[in-house]
Design an enzyme around this catalytic site. Structure first.
Site, mmCIF file in Angstrom:
data_model
loop_
_atom_site.group_PDB
_atom_site.id
_atom_site.type_symbol
_atom_site.label_atom_id
_atom_site.label_comp_id
_atom_site.label_asym_id
_atom_site.label_seq_id
_atom_site.Cartn_x
_atom_site.Cartn_y
_atom_site.Cartn_z
ATOM 1 N N LYS A 38 0.806 -1.232 0.000
ATOM 2 C CA LYS A 38 0.000 0.000 0.000
ATOM 3 C C LYS A 38 0.833 1.272 0.000
ATOM 4 C CE LYS A 38 -0.735 -0.038 4.962
ATOM 5 N NZ LYS A 38 -1.319 -0.911 5.980
ATOM 6 N N ARG A 132 -7.719 -1.109 16.607
ATOM 7 C CA ARG A 132 -8.122 -0.762 15.256
ATOM 8 C C ARG A 132 -9.080 -1.889 14.873
ATOM 9 N NH1 ARG A 132 -4.035 0.280 10.269
ATOM 10 N NH2 ARG A 132 -4.643 -1.865 9.787
HETATM 11 C C1 LIG Z 1 -0.394 -1.662 6.530
HETATM 12 C C2 LIG Z 1 -0.707 -2.963 7.105
HETATM 13 C C3 LIG Z 1 0.321 -3.886 7.318
HETATM 14 C C4 LIG Z 1 1.775 -3.600 7.029
HETATM 15 O O1 LIG Z 1 2.327 -2.763 7.996
HETATM 16 P P1 LIG Z 1 3.890 -2.436 8.002
HETATM 17 O O2 LIG Z 1 4.103 -1.710 9.278
HETATM 18 O O3 LIG Z 1 4.162 -1.590 6.813
HETATM 19 O O4 LIG Z 1 4.616 -3.713 7.947
HETATM 20 C C5 LIG Z 1 -0.029 -5.138 7.836
HETATM 21 N N1 LIG Z 1 -1.302 -5.431 8.133
HETATM 22 C C6 LIG Z 1 -2.314 -4.574 7.951
HETATM 23 C C7 LIG Z 1 -3.704 -4.984 8.296
HETATM 24 C C8 LIG Z 1 -2.056 -3.293 7.436
HETATM 25 O O5 LIG Z 1 -3.065 -2.449 7.259
#
Ligand SMILES: *Cc1c(COP(=O)(O)O)cnc(C)c1O
Length: 377
Positions: A38, A132
């Site tokens: 993302k 969250r």
């Molecule tokens: C963005 C996201 C991740 C990845 O997080 P990082 O800190 O970039 O490794 C993993 N799981 C979910 C649900 C996310 O939204």
């Protein structure tokens, strides 16, 4: 031809290396990786570098990014990290696995999966304290009971996400709880959970310090792969590259000026009343880059320069009295927020550097297929 400015230079070989090192590290204890795309707007070449490095899935929170990678011919299992009820049909058509926490949404997914004659796989996210997304552990059993009644949905795993909203650290306590939940669900419902996804780039310290990972057999990593660091303390992970992305912008003014604005002070362009300290006459450099492009606090000048402030289209630097010439290039390293914004800005060109022959070949194939402009230097 002059190089494009501003631009972000992306070292695919470094991203591939990071993905490979992390796949090997976590693989030692049976943990597979989802490469999270993302922050890079689902850039297909980067997803491909992650896959070459050994990630088994590509995960993104945005359907648009997943569609983009699919269209570009990336072949892997696509995971949607954030599922919205209104997008249910598109999820079914574009995604192999989605993360879910709401029954209404899963019912909608099942409805469209039936219409399109598919079985949709889901991972249920459990709330373990970060507040969250997540189903409360006490509600999980009822939730699964209802989900199992849906004809076109298959629960393939459970997961949790920490250190995002509430800043809760992954530790033996919460990871142990996820493992226990996996055991009890399998026992209660006589199903097999293939994926127990323990978290994200914040799970590094837990992994390094724990004696046993329990049932955890998957992590979803964005920042660790892209920027080479863990996220609990923001420390670099040994052996990984931390500057695979560099933002390069142009100096458009370079002058010695007072460090204290003169005239009556009112509000700045963003409605704040600024304060300053007087450092005398200093060389100030203006960079053609602004808040419309990037999160300024996410920029790290690669030299010993200080970012004094910014507006929509200008960054003002104190160059430590270094006489930077107008038209010269200024390099910045990026943190996660800086990377996310820079990759999203339509004004910043993306340029892949240090490409291997196979990068060049696959970028050419993609370019032909999609008309996407890939530049390999
Ligand atoms: C963005 C996201 C991740 C990845 O997080 P990082 O800190 O970039 O490794 C993993 N799981 C979910 C649900 C996310 O939204």
């Amino acid at each position: 031809m002059k190089a494009l400015l501003p631009r972000i230079e992306i070292a695919l070989s470094q991203i591939r290396h990071n993905a490979r090192m992390l796949s090997e590290l976590y693989g030692q204890k049976g943990i597979s990786l989802m490469g999270v795309s993302k922050a890079i707007l689902g850039e297909p070449a980067i997803a491909e570098a992650m896959i070459q490095g050994g990630v088994k899935f590509i995960a993104d929170s945005r359907l648009e990014n997943l569609q983009k990678m699919k269209k570009a011919g990336i072949s892997t299992q696509f995971v949607l990290l954030r599922t919205a009820l209104s997008q249910a049909e598109s999820v079914i058509l574009n995604v192999d696995i989605s993360l879910n926490t709401e029954l209404e949404t899963i019912e909608e997914l099942s409805y469209y999966a039936k219409i399109h004659n598919k079985i949709h796989e889901i991972i249920l996210m459990v709330e373990l304290g970060d507040l969250r997304e997540g189903i409360l552990p006490g509600d999980l059993s009822q939730f699964i009971k209802k989900t199992l009644a849906l004809s076109h949905i298959k629960i393939i795993g459970i997961g949790c996400n920490l250190a995002c909203y509430g800043g809760i650290k992954p530790d033996n306590q919460n990871m142990g709880e996820l493992s226990k939940l996996a055991d009890s669900i399998e026992k209660e419902f006589q199903i097999k959970l293939e994926i127990i996804s323990g978290g994200n780039s914040a799970n590094y310290e837990w992994y390094e310090s724990t004696q046993k990972v329990g049932r955890i057999n998957n992590l979803r990593l964005g920042e660790s792969i892209l920027l080479g660091c863990e996220t609990v303390k923001g420390k670099a992970i040994p052996g990984l590259y931390t500057s695979a992305f560099k933002l390069i912008a142009e100096a458009i003014e370079s002058k010695e000026k007072p460090s204290l604005p003169f005239g009556e002070i009112c509000r700045d362009a963003f409605g704040n009343v600024p304060t300053f300290c007087d450092r005398g006459i200093r060389r100030r450099v203006i960079i053609a880059l602004g808040r419309q492009d990037v999160l300024i606090s996410g920029l790290r000048p690669s030299k010993d320069w200080e970012i004094l402030g910014s507006s929509s289209d200008h960054v003002v630097l104190d160059s430590n009295n270094y006489d930077l010439k107008v038209g010269s290039e200024v390099k910045f390293n990026l943190d996660y927020g800086g990377l996310l914004a820079a990759m999203t800005s339509p004004f910043i060109q993306k340029q892949f550097i240090g490409c291997s022959e196979s990068d060049r070949a696959s970028s050419l194939t993609r370019r032909r297929r999609e008309g996407i402009s890939y530049v390999c230097k």
